[in-house]
Design a protein around this motif. Structure first.
Motif, PDB file in Angstrom:
ATOM      1  N   LEU A   1     -10.123   0.487  16.292  1.00 33.78           N
ATOM      2  CA  LEU A   1      -9.799   1.855  16.625  1.00 33.78           C
ATOM      3  C   LEU A   1      -8.450   2.187  16.261  1.00 33.78           C
ATOM      4  N   VAL A   2      -7.438   1.351  16.399  1.00 35.73           N
ATOM      5  CA  VAL A   2      -5.929   1.528  15.954  1.00 35.73           C
ATOM      6  C   VAL A   2      -5.827   1.729  14.527  1.00 35.73           C
ATOM      7  N   GLY A   3      -6.710   0.851  13.920  1.00 35.00           N
ATOM      8  CA  GLY A   3      -6.599   0.781  12.150  1.00 35.00           C
ATOM      9  C   GLY A   3      -7.038   2.220  11.955  1.00 35.00           C
ATOM     10  N   ALA A   4      -8.016   2.504  12.438  1.00 41.30           N
ATOM     11  CA  ALA A   4      -8.694   3.794  11.915  1.00 41.30           C
ATOM     12  C   ALA A   4      -8.054   4.989  12.313  1.00 41.30           C
ATOM     13  N   LEU A   5      -7.403   4.902  13.510  1.00 43.17           N
ATOM     14  CA  LEU A   5      -6.757   6.164  13.704  1.00 43.17           C
ATOM     15  C   LEU A   5      -4.991   6.190  13.842  1.00 43.17           C
TER      16      LEU A   5
ATOM     17  N   VAL B   1       0.762  -1.088   0.002  1.00 48.33           N
ATOM     18  CA  VAL B   1       0.086   0.084  -0.069  1.00 48.33           C
ATOM     19  C   VAL B   1       0.755   1.384   0.119  1.00 48.33           C
ATOM     20  N   PRO B   2       0.113   2.416  -0.392  1.00 43.64           N
ATOM     21  CA  PRO B   2       1.021   3.535  -0.339  1.00 43.64           C
ATOM     22  C   PRO B   2       1.506   4.136   1.321  1.00 43.64           C
ATOM     23  N   ALA B   3       2.173   4.965   1.307  1.00 42.68           N
ATOM     24  CA  ALA B   3       2.753   5.255   2.901  1.00 42.68           C
ATOM     25  C   ALA B   3       1.539   5.673   3.690  1.00 42.68           C
ATOM     26  N   ARG B   4       0.713   6.381   3.284  1.00 43.19           N
ATOM     27  CA  ARG B   4      -0.366   6.976   4.219  1.00 43.19           C
ATOM     28  C   ARG B   4      -1.460   5.844   4.616  1.00 43.19           C
ATOM     29  N   LEU B   5      -1.072   4.595   4.064  1.00 44.12           N
ATOM     30  CA  LEU B   5      -1.929   3.396   4.500  1.00 44.12           C
ATOM     31  C   LEU B   5      -1.259   2.344   5.006  1.00 44.12           C
ATOM     32  N   HIS B   6      -0.067   2.764   5.343  1.00 46.04           N
ATOM     33  CA  HIS B   6       0.685   1.854   6.011  1.00 46.04           C
ATOM     34  C   HIS B   6       0.191   1.244   7.516  1.00 46.04           C
ATOM     35  N   GLY B   7      -0.432   2.236   8.355  1.00 45.47           N
ATOM     36  CA  GLY B   7      -0.633   1.750   9.647  1.00 45.47           C
ATOM     37  C   GLY B   7      -1.986   0.873   9.442  1.00 45.47           C
ATOM     38  N   ARG B   8      -3.022   1.299   8.511  1.00 45.30           N
ATOM     39  CA  ARG B   8      -4.146   0.469   8.390  1.00 45.30           C
ATOM     40  C   ARG B   8      -3.851  -1.111   7.862  1.00 45.30           C
ATOM     41  N   ALA B   9      -2.804  -1.149   6.880  1.00 44.63           N
ATOM     42  CA  ALA B   9      -2.449  -2.383   6.300  1.00 44.63           C
ATOM     43  C   ALA B   9      -2.153  -3.166   7.434  1.00 44.63           C
ATOM     44  N   VAL B  10      -1.167  -2.682   8.060  1.00 42.54           N
ATOM     45  CA  VAL B  10      -0.418  -3.398   9.393  1.00 42.54           C
ATOM     46  C   VAL B  10      -1.601  -3.814  10.135  1.00 42.54           C
TER      47      VAL B  10
ATOM     48  N   ALA C   1      -4.373  -8.298  12.835  1.00 40.03           N
ATOM     49  CA  ALA C   1      -5.919  -8.712  13.334  1.00 40.03           C
ATOM     50  C   ALA C   1      -5.706 -10.029  13.937  1.00 40.03           C
ATOM     51  N   GLY C   2      -4.884 -11.056  13.029  1.00 40.29           N
ATOM     52  CA  GLY C   2      -4.938 -12.596  13.423  1.00 40.29           C
ATOM     53  C   GLY C   2      -4.579 -12.718  14.963  1.00 40.29           C
TER      54      GLY C   2
ATOM     55  N   THR D   1      -1.548  -3.082  20.451  1.00 39.90           N
ATOM     56  CA  THR D   1      -0.382  -2.971  20.640  1.00 39.90           C
ATOM     57  C   THR D   1       0.601  -3.547  19.446  1.00 39.90           C
ATOM     58  N   PRO D   2       0.370  -4.600  18.958  1.00 37.76           N
ATOM     59  CA  PRO D   2       1.195  -5.324  18.126  1.00 37.76           C
ATOM     60  C   PRO D   2       1.253  -4.267  16.853  1.00 37.76           C
ATOM     61  N   THR D   3       0.064  -3.780  16.542  1.00 37.87           N
ATOM     62  CA  THR D   3       0.130  -3.107  15.500  1.00 37.87           C
ATOM     63  C   THR D   3       0.952  -1.590  15.496  1.00 37.87           C
ATOM     64  N   LEU D   4       0.756  -1.091  16.875  1.00 41.99           N
ATOM     65  CA  LEU D   4       1.187   0.178  16.914  1.00 41.99           C
ATOM     66  C   LEU D   4       2.804   0.002  17.061  1.00 41.99           C
ATOM     67  N   LEU D   5       3.346  -1.274  17.917  1.00 44.74           N
ATOM     68  CA  LEU D   5       4.623  -1.284  17.926  1.00 44.74           C
ATOM     69  C   LEU D   5       5.472  -1.625  16.630  1.00 44.74           C
TER      70      LEU D   5
END
Length: 420
Positions: free
Chosen positions: A274-278, A142-151, A156-157, A325-329
């Motif tokens: 929530l983390v994926g959205a923000l 994905v492009p850079a602005r969607l990195h967090g949502r993609a992760v 989510a598994g 937390t895994p997504t954030l880290l």
């Protein structure tokens, strides 16, 4: 030309750029890989009596199949990630998951305790290689602005495995046979291999000369705070979560373990959403909030006057703090590595940083289980919540202090951070 004949120019509405969408089939395949590897790691915990009886060893010895899995990841994730850096990403993921499925098959068919331990170690090696790869793979799609949502989608598994997979696998093992549960993991892995082949685009590896030495990654600004936060936060979580059942028995809720875990799991799923959205705008705030939520949960569990309402409230707070937390880290680690690559100071730094994170995550998992067991034997269940707070306070200080690198006020993944 009269006024009635005057031509009035028509203003064309600007064409809005097409809304960027996540490649969900590919990301969900990566999420399924996370789900299967995470579930397989902890599955023996719910099947200890049956496994120990078949293998002819004690339940505590059978429990070491979980420890061996985590230690194998901790020992091999870094060198294997470096050695396989030139491999095309899809081929590497398929190889790791094929090895993982083979190890689960051996575990299901084994009647020898040493062979079972060896198979679990191989499964851990394969899982660690996949984990070090998956977050970076998701970001590359994905492009850079969607990195967090993609992760967030890819990882989510983890809460799904803990909230739904572990109870389901335990139920299958108890109603059929523990070997059936591991064979089911193999069958799902075969399906996943086909899914990855069809839906996940390939990405090139890194040429040998373009790789950042693993040790040099630690000098990249922001990496050490992320790794320190990972070690402290995962230690805090593991040493209490692993021994939740004894704690609930201590407070008179021994028969409610499944319901408490369900509350935790559902809150974790909400946290992932929530983390994926923000996350693309609020990485720092979400990281600090996660620490405070888990600290609040530990404080509730430490209250001497225990009540069911407090325990359920603590489980909800814990899930809200831990689920994302895994997504954030992983995102913070990826941002630090990407920053080094963009600045020209390191090639392949993002994957090497992820490998460090996976290694320390599993060191903390093994260490948290060991520390929690020692606390349980030495001081009793009442010491567990206080120990969580003892690790979370320095974790919160690390995250709060990393204002420029690691957990910056304006994250690299958020060019519009701070805007309403």
């Amino acid at each position: 030309m009269s006024s009635t004949d005057r031509v009035i120019p028509v203003r064309k509405r600007p064409v809005e750029p097409a809304k960027e969408r996540l490649p969900l089939p590919a990301l969900l395949a990566l999420s399924t890989a996370v789900f299967l590897t995470c579930l397989t790691e902890v599955l023996p915990a719910g099947l200890l009596p049956a496994m120990s009886a078949d293998l002819g060893v004690s339940e505590s010895a059978t429990g070491q199949t979980v420890t061996v899995f985590a230690l194998a990841i901790a020992l091999t994730a870094l060198p294997l990630t470096s050695a396989t850096a030139p491999w095309p990403r899809r081929r590497l993921l398929l190889t790791a998951m094929a090895g993982f499925g083979l190890a689960n098959t051996v575990t299901a068919l084994s009647s020898s305790y040493p062979l079972t331990l060896a198979a679990r170690a191989v499964a851990g090696v394969a899982a660690g290689l996949a984990w070090a790869l998956l977050a970076g793979y998701a970001r590359s799609l994905v492009p850079a602005r969607l990195h967090g949502r993609a992760v967030a989608v890819a990882l989510a598994g983890i809460p799904v495995a803990l909230a739904l997979g572990v109870p389901a696998g335990t139920y299958l093992g108890l109603t059929a046979d523990w070997r059936t549960a591991f064979l089911a993991m193999t069958a799902l892995t075969v399906v996943l291999l086909c899914w990855i082949t069809l839906a996940v685009p390939d990405r090139p590896g890194r040429p040998a000369g373009a790789r950042t030495p693993v040790a040099r990654v630690l000098a990249i600004p922001g990496v050490l705070p992320v790794l320190a936060m990972t070690l402290l936060f995962v230690l805090a979580h593991t040493l209490c979560y692993t021994y939740l059942a004894p704690y609930l028995h201590h407070v008179g809720m021994g028969g409610s373990t499944d319901r408490v875990l369900l509350v935790f799991g559902l809150a974790s799923l909400l946290s992932i959403w929530l983390v994926g959205a923000l996350i693309h705008r609020r990485l720092r705030a979400l990281t600090l909030a996660a620490s405070l939520l888990v600290a609040g949960a530990a404080a509730l569990l430490a209250v001497p006057a225990h009540s069911a309402a407090l325990v359920y409230a603590a489980a909800a707070l814990w899930g809200l703090g831990w689920g994302g937390t895994p997504t954030l880290l992983q995102t913070a680690a990826g941002d630090a590595g990407d920053g080094a690559e963009e600045d020209g100071t390191g090639g392949g730094a993002a994957e090497a940083t992820q490998a460090w994170l996976v290694t320390l995550w599993n060191v903390a998992t093994a260490g948290g289980g060991l520390a929690g067991g020692l606390l349980l034997d030495g001081l009793g269940t009442g010491a567990l919540p206080w120990s969580v707070l003892a690790f979370l306070v320095p974790a919160l200080a690390v995250a709060a202090g990393a204002r420029r690198h690691g957990f910056p006020v304006r994250a690299r993944t958020a060019p519009d951070a701070g805007r309403p």
